[in-house]
Write a protein that holds these residues in place. Structure first.
Motif, PDB file in Angstrom:
ATOM      1  N   PHE A 268      16.063  -2.941  -2.085  1.00 12.58           N
ATOM      2  CA  PHE A 268      15.227  -1.754  -2.293  1.00 12.58           C
ATOM      3  C   PHE A 268      13.805  -2.078  -1.884  1.00 12.58           C
ATOM      4  O   PHE A 268      13.239  -3.096  -2.303  1.00 12.58           O
ATOM      5  CB  PHE A 268      15.267  -1.320  -3.759  1.00 12.58           C
ATOM      6  CG  PHE A 268      14.408  -0.123  -4.046  1.00 12.58           C
ATOM      7  CD1 PHE A 268      14.867   1.153  -3.781  1.00 12.58           C
ATOM      8  CD2 PHE A 268      13.130  -0.272  -4.569  1.00 12.58           C
ATOM      9  CE1 PHE A 268      14.084   2.267  -4.029  1.00 12.58           C
ATOM     10  CE2 PHE A 268      12.330   0.824  -4.819  1.00 12.58           C
ATOM     11  CZ  PHE A 268      12.811   2.106  -4.548  1.00 12.58           C
ATOM     12  N   ASN A 269      13.209  -1.205  -1.063  1.00 16.17           N
ATOM     13  CA  ASN A 269      11.847  -1.440  -0.599  1.00 16.17           C
ATOM     14  C   ASN A 269      10.941  -0.220  -0.770  1.00 16.17           C
ATOM     15  O   ASN A 269       9.877  -0.142  -0.163  1.00 16.17           O
ATOM     16  CB  ASN A 269      11.863  -1.840   0.895  1.00 16.17           C
ATOM     17  CG  ASN A 269      12.519  -3.197   1.104  1.00 16.17           C
ATOM     18  OD1 ASN A 269      12.141  -4.178   0.485  1.00 16.17           O
ATOM     19  ND2 ASN A 269      13.531  -3.233   1.968  1.00 16.17           N
ATOM     20  N   GLY A 270      11.350   0.766  -1.552  1.00 19.02           N
ATOM     21  CA  GLY A 270      10.579   2.002  -1.691  1.00 19.02           C
ATOM     22  C   GLY A 270       9.330   1.831  -2.545  1.00 19.02           C
ATOM     23  O   GLY A 270       9.171   0.836  -3.262  1.00 19.02           O
ATOM     24  N   ASP A 271       8.467   2.814  -2.477  1.00 22.68           N
ATOM     25  CA  ASP A 271       7.252   2.865  -3.304  1.00 22.68           C
ATOM     26  C   ASP A 271       7.567   3.707  -4.539  1.00 22.68           C
ATOM     27  O   ASP A 271       7.794   4.912  -4.434  1.00 22.68           O
ATOM     28  CB  ASP A 271       6.100   3.491  -2.507  1.00 22.68           C
ATOM     29  CG  ASP A 271       4.801   3.532  -3.306  1.00 22.68           C
ATOM     30  OD1 ASP A 271       4.814   3.183  -4.506  1.00 22.68           O
ATOM     31  OD2 ASP A 271       3.774   3.920  -2.722  1.00 22.68           O
ATOM     32  N   ILE A 272       7.605   3.082  -5.691  1.00 28.79           N
ATOM     33  CA  ILE A 272       7.978   3.809  -6.912  1.00 28.79           C
ATOM     34  C   ILE A 272       6.877   3.734  -7.977  1.00 28.79           C
ATOM     35  O   ILE A 272       7.148   3.949  -9.154  1.00 28.79           O
ATOM     36  CB  ILE A 272       9.314   3.291  -7.490  1.00 28.79           C
ATOM     37  CG1 ILE A 272       9.301   1.765  -7.660  1.00 28.79           C
ATOM     38  CG2 ILE A 272      10.482   3.738  -6.628  1.00 28.79           C
ATOM     39  CD1 ILE A 272      10.533   1.229  -8.378  1.00 28.79           C
ATOM     40  N   TYR A 273       5.654   3.442  -7.563  1.00 26.03           N
ATOM     41  CA  TYR A 273       4.559   3.439  -8.534  1.00 26.03           C
ATOM     42  C   TYR A 273       4.437   4.810  -9.183  1.00 26.03           C
ATOM     43  O   TYR A 273       4.473   5.844  -8.522  1.00 26.03           O
ATOM     44  CB  TYR A 273       3.237   3.056  -7.863  1.00 26.03           C
ATOM     45  CG  TYR A 273       3.170   1.605  -7.459  1.00 26.03           C
ATOM     46  CD1 TYR A 273       3.247   0.595  -8.410  1.00 26.03           C
ATOM     47  CD2 TYR A 273       3.041   1.244  -6.116  1.00 26.03           C
ATOM     48  CE1 TYR A 273       3.196  -0.736  -8.048  1.00 26.03           C
ATOM     49  CE2 TYR A 273       2.992  -0.086  -5.736  1.00 26.03           C
ATOM     50  CZ  TYR A 273       3.067  -1.075  -6.708  1.00 26.03           C
ATOM     51  OH  TYR A 273       3.023  -2.395  -6.340  1.00 26.03           O
ATOM     52  N   GLY A 274       4.339   4.809 -10.486  1.00 25.76           N
ATOM     53  CA  GLY A 274       4.237   6.058 -11.234  1.00 25.76           C
ATOM     54  C   GLY A 274       5.573   6.675 -11.586  1.00 25.76           C
ATOM     55  O   GLY A 274       5.620   7.650 -12.342  1.00 25.76           O
ATOM     56  N   GLU A 275       6.670   6.107 -11.069  1.00 24.23           N
ATOM     57  CA  GLU A 275       8.006   6.637 -11.350  1.00 24.23           C
ATOM     58  C   GLU A 275       8.535   6.080 -12.676  1.00 24.23           C
ATOM     59  O   GLU A 275       8.142   5.005 -13.126  1.00 24.23           O
ATOM     60  CB  GLU A 275       8.988   6.255 -10.236  1.00 24.23           C
ATOM     61  CG  GLU A 275       8.652   6.823  -8.876  1.00 24.23           C
ATOM     62  CD  GLU A 275       9.036   8.272  -8.744  1.00 24.23           C
ATOM     63  OE1 GLU A 275       9.851   8.750  -9.552  1.00 24.23           O
ATOM     64  OE2 GLU A 275       8.508   8.936  -7.829  1.00 24.23           O
ATOM     65  N   GLN A 276       9.445   6.850 -13.277  1.00 25.65           N
ATOM     66  CA  GLN A 276      10.152   6.375 -14.471  1.00 25.65           C
ATOM     67  C   GLN A 276      11.327   5.511 -14.038  1.00 25.65           C
ATOM     68  O   GLN A 276      12.094   5.886 -13.152  1.00 25.65           O
ATOM     69  CB  GLN A 276      10.669   7.553 -15.283  1.00 25.65           C
ATOM     70  CG  GLN A 276       9.622   8.188 -16.183  1.00 25.65           C
ATOM     71  CD  GLN A 276       9.325   7.346 -17.410  1.00 25.65           C
ATOM     72  OE1 GLN A 276      10.218   6.963 -18.148  1.00 25.65           O
ATOM     73  NE2 GLN A 276       8.055   7.068 -17.644  1.00 25.65           N
ATOM     74  N   LEU A 277      11.444   4.355 -14.650  1.00 27.42           N
ATOM     75  CA  LEU A 277      12.541   3.433 -14.359  1.00 27.42           C
ATOM     76  C   LEU A 277      13.302   3.186 -15.657  1.00 27.42           C
ATOM     77  O   LEU A 277      12.701   2.854 -16.686  1.00 27.42           O
ATOM     78  CB  LEU A 277      11.968   2.123 -13.817  1.00 27.42           C
ATOM     79  CG  LEU A 277      12.896   1.229 -12.994  1.00 27.42           C
ATOM     80  CD1 LEU A 277      13.350   1.945 -11.729  1.00 27.42           C
ATOM     81  CD2 LEU A 277      12.181  -0.069 -12.623  1.00 27.42           C
ATOM     82  N   ARG A 278      14.613   3.407 -15.600  1.00 23.50           N
ATOM     83  CA  ARG A 278      15.467   3.145 -16.758  1.00 23.50           C
ATOM     84  C   ARG A 278      16.210   1.840 -16.512  1.00 23.50           C
ATOM     85  O   ARG A 278      16.860   1.674 -15.483  1.00 23.50           O
ATOM     86  CB  ARG A 278      16.438   4.308 -16.961  1.00 23.50           C
ATOM     87  CG  ARG A 278      17.262   4.240 -18.218  1.00 23.50           C
ATOM     88  CD  ARG A 278      17.837   5.617 -18.571  1.00 23.50           C
ATOM     89  NE  ARG A 278      18.644   6.170 -17.512  1.00 23.50           N
ATOM     90  CZ  ARG A 278      19.975   6.012 -17.416  1.00 23.50           C
ATOM     91  NH1 ARG A 278      20.626   5.307 -18.330  1.00 23.50           N
ATOM     92  NH2 ARG A 278      20.643   6.572 -16.429  1.00 23.50           N
ATOM     93  N   ILE A 279      16.084   0.914 -17.449  1.00 23.59           N
ATOM     94  CA  ILE A 279      16.650  -0.425 -17.294  1.00 23.59           C
ATOM     95  C   ILE A 279      17.792  -0.616 -18.279  1.00 23.59           C
ATOM     96  O   ILE A 279      17.619  -0.484 -19.498  1.00 23.59           O
ATOM     97  CB  ILE A 279      15.589  -1.512 -17.553  1.00 23.59           C
ATOM     98  CG1 ILE A 279      14.414  -1.380 -16.583  1.00 23.59           C
ATOM     99  CG2 ILE A 279      16.226  -2.909 -17.481  1.00 23.59           C
ATOM    100  CD1 ILE A 279      14.734  -1.710 -15.161  1.00 23.59           C
TER     101      ILE A 279
END
Length: 315
Positions: A268-279
């Motif tokens: 994965f190389n996308g820009d996800i700053y500010g995104e919600q991430l569920r771990i």
């Protein structure tokens, strides 16, 4: 599922239009573990059999936090919004969120039954075997049965055991503190998970070939022990296997800092700053430790990533 906030005393409920009486499961339900699920499922069954609405009466914040019985209750297994989603999955029609404060804590067991349960038109009440209620926890399941007569039927759900130990929120917390994710999964009936916003970190991961998503948490989750984990990270409805470090980054930090969680997502190389991430935590790989050089750290991250890939079925 409808969510209805409450505060004691229950004023203004005349506007609440319920076309049927209720079958109510009562509890704080932090974790919504398999024991809690048994209580809630029984309330749903009783509702179906008696043609009632199924409901949960839960409390926010944790009663023990308000009563000063332990700062650990500030941190939770399931924030309120997560609990609501889990209740909905279990088939609940209504959730009442009672604001727990010192005034409500002073309510006697009799007033709780008369002024809360009867006001909510409870016909069936389902609780766990160790349920206590009212001022100083003076009410127990036997008191609830007596005070409920003759119009409120009370059902007490027996405990569930794992490894000879009662399934409880405390047991789940202990399993996470020990890094025993398989035990936590058995107790919860699902993978333990947290959700946070991706924020800018120090950028070191990208310079050594392992860019990471640094997580900021709005909710005070119970965090698993410091170390490295195989994870599944969800961005919206898309899942990415990866590896996560929960720790102090001792190779770089020379003084004590707050633990952080940073996840490296495979392929994965996308820009996800500010995104919600569920771990979702899948497996504990190793404890955190300090490395003597960046090269040594990189080799270990490569080994950790290979193990996490193998655990995810990627080769």
């Amino acid at each position: 599922m409808e969510i209805i906030p409450l505060s004691y005393p229950l004023n203004g409920l005349s506007t609440l239009s319920l076309d049927k009486p209720l079958s109510i499961a009562i509890g704080h339900f932090d974790g919504v573990h398999r024991g809690h699920q048994n209580v809630i499922r029984q309330a749903v069954r009783e509702a179906k059999e008696a043609d009632l609405l199924s409901a949960v009466l839960t409390f926010d914040p944790h009663p023990k936090e308000v009563l000063g019985q332990g700062d650990q209750y500030y941190h939770c297994l399931t924030p309120l919004n997560v609990k609501m989603a889990l209740f909905a999955e279990l088939g609940i029609d209504l959730v009442f969120i009672m604001r727990f404060n010192t005034e409500f804590a002073a309510v006697s067991p009799k007033r709780f039954v008369d002024e809360v349960l009867r006001t909510l038109r409870a016909k069936q009440v389902v609780v766990g075997f160790d349920f206590n209620f009212g001022h100083r926890g003076e009410g127990d399941t036997e008191a609830l049965k007596q005070l409920g007569q003759p119009d409120i039927a009370v059902h007490v759900v027996e405990p569930l055991f794992e490894n000879g130990i009662k399934v409880s929120s405390t047991y789940v917390r202990e399993s996470l503190e020990q890094g025993d994710l398989k035990l936590a999964e058995r107790l919860l009936g699902r993978l333990y998970e947290v959700a946070g916003t991706v924020v800018h970190g120090d950028g070191r991961g990208r310079t050594i070939g392992f860019p990471t998503a640094n997580l900021h948490f709005k909710h005070p989750y119970i965090a698993p022990r410091l170390g490295v984990y195989a994870i599944t990270a969800w961005i919206g409805d898309v899942a990415y296997p990866g590896v996560l470090n929960h720790g102090l980054k001792p190779t770089f930090n020379k003084q004590e800092v707050q633990p952080v969680m940073e996840a490296h997502l495979f392929d994965f190389n996308g820009d996800i700053y500010g995104e919600q991430l569920r771990i979702q935590f899948r497996s504990f790989i190793r404890s955190e430790r300090k490395f003597n050089s960046i090269n040594e750290l990189v080799k270990q991250i490569e080994a950790d990533s290979l193990e996490a890939r193998n655990l995810a079925g990627l080769h």
